[in-house]
Design an enzyme around this catalytic site. Structure first.
Site, PDB file in Angstrom:
ATOM      1  N   GLN A   1      -4.524  -1.474   9.704  1.00  0.00           N
ATOM      2  CA  GLN A   1      -4.460  -2.792   9.081  1.00  0.00           C
ATOM      3  C   GLN A   1      -5.059  -3.853  10.010  1.00  0.00           C
ATOM      4  OE1 GLN A   1      -3.329  -3.488   5.847  1.00  0.00           O
ATOM      5  NE2 GLN A   1      -4.214  -5.473   6.298  1.00  0.00           N
TER       6      GLN A   1
ATOM      7  N   ASP B   1     -10.901   3.286   4.094  1.00  0.00           N
ATOM      8  CA  ASP B   1     -11.271   1.879   3.915  1.00  0.00           C
ATOM      9  C   ASP B   1     -12.787   1.734   3.735  1.00  0.00           C
ATOM     10  OD1 ASP B   1      -9.462  -0.156   3.670  1.00  0.00           O
ATOM     11  OD2 ASP B   1      -9.037  -0.305   5.811  1.00  0.00           O
TER      12      ASP B   1
ATOM     13  N   LYS C   1       0.843  -1.202   0.000  1.00  0.00           N
ATOM     14  CA  LYS C   1       0.000   0.000   0.000  1.00  0.00           C
ATOM     15  C   LYS C   1       0.876   1.249   0.000  1.00  0.00           C
ATOM     16  CE  LYS C   1      -3.852  -2.340   2.180  1.00  0.00           C
ATOM     17  NZ  LYS C   1      -4.508  -2.782   3.387  1.00  0.00           N
TER      18      LYS C   1
END
Ligand code: NAP
Length: 295
Positions: free
Chosen positions: A98, A121, A54
């Site tokens: 995460q 997200d 990422k």
């Protein structure tokens, strides 16, 4: 007609080129650099490799990216403080925590702490709620990537019967909500299947577009689809394979070999939905930065 293999890697590259140009424009015209903060707690090898990928993709695009890595025993209270600090940091437009988090940390509490305006997200209930009522929101990355693959490959879901296998909060339910919206690139008739569905094949056989996110190999085989179906396989499963250097290979949830001959188009695994997920995360980060311009 020959089956089209939907190349997620190529679509992701096209989008990344467009987004890199947009980042350049924001910097030149507004002095604005989109910023992404990635928080990683613990040493989970898969999480480390996701986070690295990422960040690399963000940097390649000219996005400011910072990693906040903490040890596995990091206290929940400290993590909540860190999220709050990032919520208040004007350089940061997107926060990604995460998952999975270590067991002593309540994931829900942490995700709810993220400012919905920085929730790139798209997992915060405010953004999921906005999606459900059709207001602009950050869309969850994998489901949004599925929509982009369909639209950019010329398979507009508008008016089509989309059958989804799986009802998780990160894939099945949001992809259903995205494609159900009365908006361009959506407006589909949607059926959602799960383990409580009796006779799964009865539904999958009716699909114009079949999206499978079950987390189990061979959930759908060639006997369960009709001729001409467009298949999006979200699944990623590791299968032991001694012939591979790593001792395993990745397969999806769809039996590719038996479904492909009947399909109009199909995503491979790997190289289908996977490459789109990070791209949509960075897309959301750029959109978040742009929101600040008009705020
Ligand atoms: P999940 O939370 O385990 O949910 C799986 C869903 O599939 C559940 O709703 C389950 O039904 C349903 N299901 C499982 N077996 C089924 C069957 N035989 N028939 C009908 N329904 C069935 O999984 P997820 O997080 O949504 O992920 C799904 C897959 O996508 C996984 O392989 C995951 O690794 C992959 N994934 C890939 C990406 C990417 O970037 N490519 C991103 C996210 C996830 P119940 O609700 O009844 O249990």
């Amino acid at each position: 007609m020959e089956t089209l293999i939907l190349d997620g890697k190529q679509i992701a590259e096209e989008m990344r080129a467009e987004m890199t140009a947009e980042v350049k424009r924001l910097k030149a015209e507004h002095g604005l650099v989109p910023g992404l903060a990635v928080v990683l707690v613990g040493e989970n090898p898969a999480s480390i490799s996701y986070v690295t990928a990422k960040q690399k993709a963000a940097e390649e695009m000219g996005i400011h990216s910072e990693e906040h890595r903490r040890s596995a025993d990091f206290a929940e209270e400290e993590l909540l403080k860190l999220v709050d600090q990032l919520n208040n940091d004007p350089k940061i437009h997107g926060i990604l925590v995460q998952l999975p988090l270590p067991k002593h940390i309540d994931e829900t509490k942490v995700l709810y702490k993220i400012d919905p305006d920085k929730d790139v997200d798209g997992f915060h209930p405010v953004n999921l709620g906005k999606l459900m009522i059709g207001e602009p929101a950050f869309l969850p990355c994998t489901p949004h990537g599925v929509q982009q693959i369909l639209v950019r490959s010329g398979f507009n879901p508008d008016g089509k019967h989309v059958v989804i296998v799986g009802r998780s909060n990160i894939v099945g339910k949001p992809v259903a909500n995205i494609l159900l919206q009365k908006k361009p690139g959506a407006n589909a008739t949607v059926t959602i299947c799960h383990t409580g569905t009796k006779d799964l094949a009865q539904y999958t056989c009716q699909a114009d577009i079949l999206i499978v996110a079950a987390g189990r190999p061979n959930t759908v085989n060639g006997d369960m689809v009709r001729e001409g179906v467009v298949v999006i396989d979200v699944g990623v499963n590791r299968i032991e394979d001694a012939s591979r250097p790593r001792g395993f290979r990745l397969v999806g949830d769809v039996d590719f070999e038996s479904v492909k001959p009947k399909a109009r188009a199909i995503t491979p695994v790997p190289g289908g939905v996977g490459p789109m997920t990070i791209t949509m995360l960075l897309y959301n980060t750029i959109e978040s930065a742009k929101m600040r311009l008009s705020a």
